[in-house]
Enzyme design. Structure first.
Site, mmCIF file in Angstrom:
data_model
loop_
_atom_site.group_PDB
_atom_site.id
_atom_site.type_symbol
_atom_site.label_atom_id
_atom_site.label_comp_id
_atom_site.label_asym_id
_atom_site.label_seq_id
_atom_site.Cartn_x
_atom_site.Cartn_y
_atom_site.Cartn_z
ATOM 1 C CG ASN A 39 -13.774 6.984 8.935
ATOM 2 O OD1 ASN A 39 -14.850 8.201 8.315
ATOM 3 N ND2 ASN A 39 -13.014 6.800 8.020
ATOM 4 C CD1 TRP A 92 -6.023 2.552 -2.088
ATOM 5 C CD2 TRP A 92 -3.572 1.466 -2.336
ATOM 6 N NE1 TRP A 92 -5.362 3.307 -3.239
ATOM 7 C CE2 TRP A 92 -3.785 2.277 -3.433
ATOM 8 C CE3 TRP A 92 -2.656 1.204 -1.890
ATOM 9 C CZ2 TRP A 92 -3.089 1.830 -4.650
ATOM 10 C CZ3 TRP A 92 -1.698 0.544 -3.488
ATOM 11 C CH2 TRP A 92 -2.027 1.245 -4.341
ATOM 12 C CG ASN A 115 -9.091 -9.279 -3.335
ATOM 13 O OD1 ASN A 115 -10.775 -8.116 -3.392
ATOM 14 N ND2 ASN A 115 -8.824 -8.326 -2.883
ATOM 15 C CG HIS A 134 -3.575 -8.309 -1.799
ATOM 16 N ND1 HIS A 134 -3.050 -7.312 -1.377
ATOM 17 C CD2 HIS A 134 -4.198 -7.658 -1.501
ATOM 18 C CE1 HIS A 134 -3.525 -5.766 -1.293
ATOM 19 N NE2 HIS A 134 -4.123 -6.274 -2.041
ATOM 20 C CE1 TYR A 180 -2.500 -2.591 -0.484
ATOM 21 C CE2 TYR A 180 -2.699 -1.687 1.759
ATOM 22 C CZ TYR A 180 -3.703 -2.185 1.012
ATOM 23 O OH TYR A 180 -4.633 -3.189 0.034
ATOM 24 C CB SER A 215 -13.446 -0.003 -0.787
ATOM 25 O OG SER A 215 -11.827 0.153 -1.586
#
Ligand code: NAP
Length: 277
Positions: free
Chosen positions: A252, A21, A148, A117, A59, A199
């Site tokens: 990360n 993103w 989601n 999505h 995106y 996230s």
């Protein structure tokens, strides 16, 4: 890179992937000013084994997919696992197929995992799910899933399918957002599905957390690495942090390949449970 096995997919995947993103633009708007840099970051991530890459038609209005396609060209195709998503305004049967074909074209290769999505609002869920099945039947994608979605909606989506099954769920899950911890996460584990945690750094917020930094000092790890490692403990969870620099990317990736002690893991769980929602 540490791997995790997913029975529903019949394969192992890296324990940590990469989000995109902001890579190649924002909400339906391309930005081509940093293309070389983004490709270099994605390629470094693949080299280090974080080769599950999450993108979406939305995106950068597809430009993120183009950059992912360019980055993966440098590697044998089977070394990367590409996840992309159809936006809910394209949830009608024919639109899903058109979107999937366009994504495949921008990527320059097939899609490994194709997701809706967000739950569609103007299209019956079964129409969208049957279109996702057709995307697999046409060889555009290998697996399908949802993003989601609540537990109830996941079950509703699965009930629509006859040839395929939901192989993966991509939802928001981080130390600061634990709504799925006792619901969707254990469900995916029981069902052998992949749970992609988006996230996972709470858009960078967790990287600044002093408590996590303190715990991390014992392991010579940063707050961001501790926040991601806390998620890695869930067998079905693959976090997909987005990194805007090689520095953040490598940090990360350093969250995998080790484990917090049981005691520290529980301490972190409790500390964040006490935080106001
Ligand atoms: P995130 O990965 O939690 O956080 C990204 C932010 O954290 C960026 O601002 C990044 O800054 C910063 N960051 C990354 N590594 C860091 C580090 N080691 N130290 C300090 N800061 C660091 O948030 P996200 O991008 O929202 O989520 C990850 C991915 O999930 C997305 O890129 C996207 O692929 C996916 N996603 C999916 C959905 C969905 O609806 N399915 C929704 C949101 C996101 P720099 O850029 O400066 O590195």
């Amino acid at each position: 890179m540490e791997k995790k096995y997913f029975p529903k997919l019949g394969m192992s995947l890296p324990a940590l992937g990469m989000g995109t993103w902001g890579i190649g633009g924002g909400f339906w708007s391309p930005d081509r000013s940093r293309d070389e840099e983004w490709i270099a970051i994605l390629r470094r991530g693949i080299e280090l084994g974080a080769s599950l890459i999450d993108t979406a038609e939305m995106y950068g209005g597809g430009h993120s997919e183009e950059l992912v396609g360019e980055a993966v060209k440098a590697f044998p195709r089977e070394e990367v696992f590409i996840v992309t998503k159809v936006w809910p305004t394209h949830a009608r049967y024919d639109d899903v197929l058109k979107s999937a074909e366009a994504s495949m074209k921008r990527l320059g290769t097939h899609i490994d995992l194709y997701l809706i999505h967000w739950p569609p609002t103007d299209t019956p869920l079964c129409e969208t799910m049957r279109a996702l099945e057709a995307v697999v039947a046409r060889g555009i994608a290998r697996f399908i899933g949802v993003s989601n979605f609540s537990l109830e909606l996941i079950e509703e989506a699965r009930a629509c399918l006859s040839r395929e099954d939901v192989a993966a769920v991509e939802n928001k899950f981080s130390l600061l957002d634990r709504g799925d911890e006792e619901t969707v996460v254990p469900y995916t584990e029981r069902e052998g599905m992949l749970y992609i945690a988006y996230s996972p750094l709470e858009e960078g917020e967790l990287a600044k957390n002093r408590f996590l930094a303190q715990i991390g000092a014992k392991y010579r790890k940063t707050a961001a690495q501790v926040a991601l490692n806390w998620l890695l403990r869930f067998p079905s969870v693959v976090p997909i942090p987005k990194a805007g620099s090689i520095w953040h990317l490598e940090e990360n990736i350093g969250s995998a390949g080790w484990r917090l002690s049981d005691e520290d893991w529980r301490l972190i769980s409790e500390q964040f449970r006490r935080l106001p929602a």
